[in-house]
Structure formats: structure tokens, C-alpha cells
Design a protein around this motif. Structure first.
Motif: not given
Length: 462
Positions: A8-26
Motif C-alpha cells: 500500500x503506497x500512501x502519497x503525501x502532498x504533491x508526490x506523483x508516480x508513474x509506476x512501481x516495481x520490485x526486485x524478485x529474487x529466485x
């Protein structure tokens, strides 16, 4: 590395983002094994089991990706078996066995758990059967000896094992399960570990050791039945305390004795009805021990029963929204109770390697493929539809995949290096091109499978 089920990502003030990503170890392994059938729920169970095992396969086989992220020998032992039917990746097994054993001198059981020491020996036994790698056995034989010497030094005056200070006798997560005295399950695993030592001593050209370990294993098997078999209960009792059998009968030693082939046929039938199919015997609620319970029933030919159990148990997790299989599942719980464990509201691992056991059960007892000589130099294919209309799949071996399709009237099979035996129950004589069926009696037939040859066989299922 840590795992999460959602973020869950909570934005503060005027923060914006285009996408989220993660590193997946396997560990980048290929799915060499496969399974498909007419039952879509079983197909889903196989897929989620494969995903669960892959998530918990890193440089070693770890227990789960949320909490411990650790090598536990009992968990790893099951991962080894599932691996042989999905990845058949020997280096992962070798790395895990090396790491679990640790260094000399031995000062405690593996993971401090008595039964986990024995699972390590059993892992060596199966590794040799599935791979045929004698070099690995010779490399580890000295460390096997020092670990077994530690175990032998902890026997009591009767030559049995019981928990000593510093030991954890685990067996299973089960409410009220007694660990007092000399538990039959520990003696059974000890006997099998001594058999492993005898086998490996022969490979390592230690004739004296092979003879000594063989004698010790035979003595332990004899004691197991002299001390724990109860004729009235028609089962092995759970334990002996102060020299006397306890009244309690549990599933553990009884179900392992079936697929270890320690029981004679009458004892198998007795235990099937007096223990495995008996509601008043304490039930198992972890996938960890359900693995072995269902294996024992499959070894007794109860594939139809086990299929329904898989659909009910693993299917029950899927109905609750599981995307990987859990550390524990108790159908009697509800709501958030399902996620609590260890006194913590959300303490349960929801991606646990020991939850992936359908991979092994479907490969070994439905497709029916297993090595009968090290490294699949000889192997058995004994398919059992267990209530399915058809099934098909691949079982990986060191030299390629054994491919199989089975319906109620036709079998297609292609073998690999080594000589296979197809064993079929049929009301009529199986027929087909290059097929020579040998009648073994009671509507059982055997057909020799030559390397690299495809066989299409017509038969009539029961």
C-alpha cells in the motif's frame, strides 16, 4: 530478501508516480516436470504447488519467503522430493545438504531437532536413488559417519533415542502431541538412517562400516516392532515411557512404516483401517505431515480417496484466495484465524515449501513414475487414474523426461535412458505395436520400455 503479499503506497502532498516495481529474487530453474488432467481444480493445485516450490527455491531450499527464510532439514527433505518431479535440479539439493550438515565437530542435532538429523540422512538416500551420483556420496561419507557417531552416542541403555537436554523432538505442529519418553517415530527414522549409512558405506568401500550399520539397522527394526507394536490396537503405539507402552496411537510411525515397507501385508491392511482411515486418531492439519499421510494411502492403492483429499485440503486453501500454499491449514477455522500462528495474529507463512507436496504425489503415485535403480538405470511406470478420466505429464530424469498420457483405454509412454517397466491393471491383454505384455496374474500386466521408444498401448481399465 523479504516477501510481501500486497503493498500500500500512501502519497503525501504533491508526490506523483508513474509506476512501481520490485526486485524478485529466485533461482532460474526450468519446469521440466508437468501434469495435466481432466479435473481443472487438480490442474490449479499442481500449478500453485509448482509456484510455491519455485518461490522457496533460492541458492538453497528454504522453508518460506515471508518469515524464517531458512533451511530447515524437515522442510528441505520434502523440497528435495518435490524437486525430483518438477526441476530435477541436483545442484540445489547438493548445496542444501552440504549447508545443513555444517562443520565438524558435531555438537547438536541438525537445526537442534532430532528428527531433522534423520531427515538429512534420508535426503542422502533419496539423492542417490534419483541421481545415481556416487561421487557426492563419497564426498560426504566422512561427515555422515561423524553425525551418526553423535547419534549413536546419545542412545539410552536400551539402545533407543529420547529427547535429551538441548534436543527438540518436533515431529509436527500438533496440539497436545506428547514428546515424552522414547517416541516410536524417532526410532523408525533412526532405523532408516542406519540403512542409509549401510548403503553409503558400501559405495565408499567401507565394508566393515557397511556390515556394522546393517546390523544396527536390523536391530532397530526388530526393536521397533517388539516394543511398539500393539496387537490389540493393530498399530504401533506413539511412545514408551518408563519401560511401558503408552495407550496413545498416532499416525506418524504407522504411515511412515507403510511407504518404508516395514509392515507385512496384513499389518498394512490393519493400520489402514485402524489408523489412517480412523476418525478418532488425532488428525493432521499441516501440509507437512499430510504429505506423508497421503503418500502412505497412495502406497496402499487409495488414489481415489487421496484425490478427493487433495481437492478438499489444497482446494480449501484456493477457495480462501491462496495464491501459494500455506504452512498450516485447518478447515475448521474461519476468517482471520486462518492466518494466525505462534501466538501471532498474522504469524503464519502463506508460502511454505512443504505445502507443495501434490507435485510429488501426482508424479509418483498417479503418473506412477519412480526409479528402481540409482539414476533411473531402471524405473517403474505404474499409472493410477484414481478417479480421473485422463492425465498426462512429464517426469524429469538425469537423462531427459519420461512422457506419459493415460486414459481408461489408452497409454502413451516414451522412456529415456535405462530400462523401464510399465505396470498396468487391465481387464484385457494390453496390445499395441512393439508391445509384449507379460501376464502377472490378477489382471496385472508388465511391459518392458526400451530407451527412446514411444509405446501406444490399448488396454481396458478396471
Amino acid at each position: 530478501s523479504k516477501a510481501f503479499r500486497y503493498i500500500y503506497v500512501e502519497k503525501e502532498n504533491t508526490l506523483t508516480y508513474d509506476s512501481l516495481s520490485m526486485l524478485y529474487e529466485y533461482l532460474p530453474l526450468d519446469y521440466k516436470g508437468s501434469f495435466r488432467c481432466n479435473d481443472e481444480q487438480i490442474n490449479k493445485i499442481w500449478d500453485v504447488a509448482a509456484y510455491t516450490l519455485h518461490l522457496t527455491t533460492r541458492e538453497f531450499f528454504i522453508d518460506g519467503i515471508k518469515r524464517d527464510r531458512w533451511m530447515w532439514s524437515g522442510d528441505a527433505y520434502q523440497s528435495f522430493l518435490m524437486n525430483y518431479y518438477l526441476f530435477n535440479d541436483s545442484p540445489s539439493v547438493e548445496r542444501t545438504l552440504f549447508s545443513l550438515r555444517g562443520k565438524d565437530p558435531v555438537t547438536s542435532h541438525i537445526n537442534t531437532i532430532m528428527d531433522y538429523t534423520f531427515y538429512w540422512f534420508l535426503g542422502i538416500y533419496d539423492y542417490y536413488l534419483f541421481t545415481g551420483n556416487e561421487t557426492f556420496i563419497r564426498q560426504n561419507y566422512g561427515r555422515m559417519q561423524s553425525l551418526m557417531n553423535y547419534v549413536l552416542g546419545r542412545r539410552n541403555k536400551d539402545g533407543l533415542l529420547q529427547g535429551l537436554p538441548g534436543d527438540w523432538v518436533f515431529i509436527d505442529w500438533a496440539t497436545g502431541l506428547s514428546k515424552k519418553g522414547e517416541v516410536s517415530f524417532e526410532q523408525l527414522l533412526f532405523a532408516r538412517s542406519l540403512e542409509t549409512m549401510a548403503l553409503c558405506a558400501s559405495i565408499a568401500n567401507d565394508a566393515e562400516g557397511a556390515s556394522a550399520y546393517k546390523s544396527l539397522s536390523e536391530d532397530m527394526r526388530k526393536k521397533l516392532f517388539e516394543i511398539y507394536w500393539n496387537e490389540q490396537k493393530q498399530a504401533l503405539v506413539h511412545s514408551r515411557v518408563e519401560g511401558k507402552q503408552t495407550e496413545n496411537v498416532t499416525r506418524y510411525a504407522n504411515m511412515f512404516s507403510i511407504f518404508f515397507d516395514y509392515f507385512n501385508e496384513s499389518q498394512k491392511d490393519a493400520v489402514k483401517s485402524s489408523v489412517l482411515l480412523k476418525d478418532n486418531i488425532q488428525k493432521i492439519t499441516t501440509p507437512y505431515m499430510r504429505f506423508y499421510e497421503l503418500e502412505a494411502l497412495c502406497a496402499l492403492g487409495e488414489q481415489s480417496y487421496v484425490l478427493n483429499e487433495m481437492k478438499d485440503y489444497w482446494g480449501g486453501m484456493l477457495k480462501l484466495g491462496a495464491t501459494s500454499f500455506w504452512e498450516e491449514y485447518n478447515p475448521t477455522k474461519s476468517g482471520a484465524e486462518h492466518y494466525a500462528m505462534y501466538g501471532r495474529e498474522f504469524g503464519k507463512s502463506l508460502c511454505h515449501a512443504w505445502g507443495a507436496s501434490p507435485l510429488y504425489l501426482l508424479g509418483k503415485y498417479y503418473l506412477g513414475v519412480k526409479p528402481t535403480a540409482p539414476g533411473y538405470a531402471a524405473y517403474l511406470v505404474e499409472p493410477n487414474l484414481g478417479g480421473l478420466q485422463w492425465m498426462q505429464g512429464k517426469v524429469p530424469t538425469p537423462d531427459g523426461n519420461i512422457e506419459l498420457y493415460v486414459s481408461k483405454s489408452e497409454v502413451k509412454v516414451r522412456g529415456v535412458a535405462g530400462e523401464g517397466t510399465l505396470r498396468l491393471k487391465s481387464r484385457t491383454l494390453p496390445s499395441g505395436s512393439n508391445v509384449r505384455a507379460i501376464d502377472k496374474g490378477n489382471e496385472l500386466y508388465e511391459i518392458t520400455l526400451k530407451p527412446g521408444t514411444e509405446y501406444i498401448i490399448n488396454y481396458k481399465a478396471e
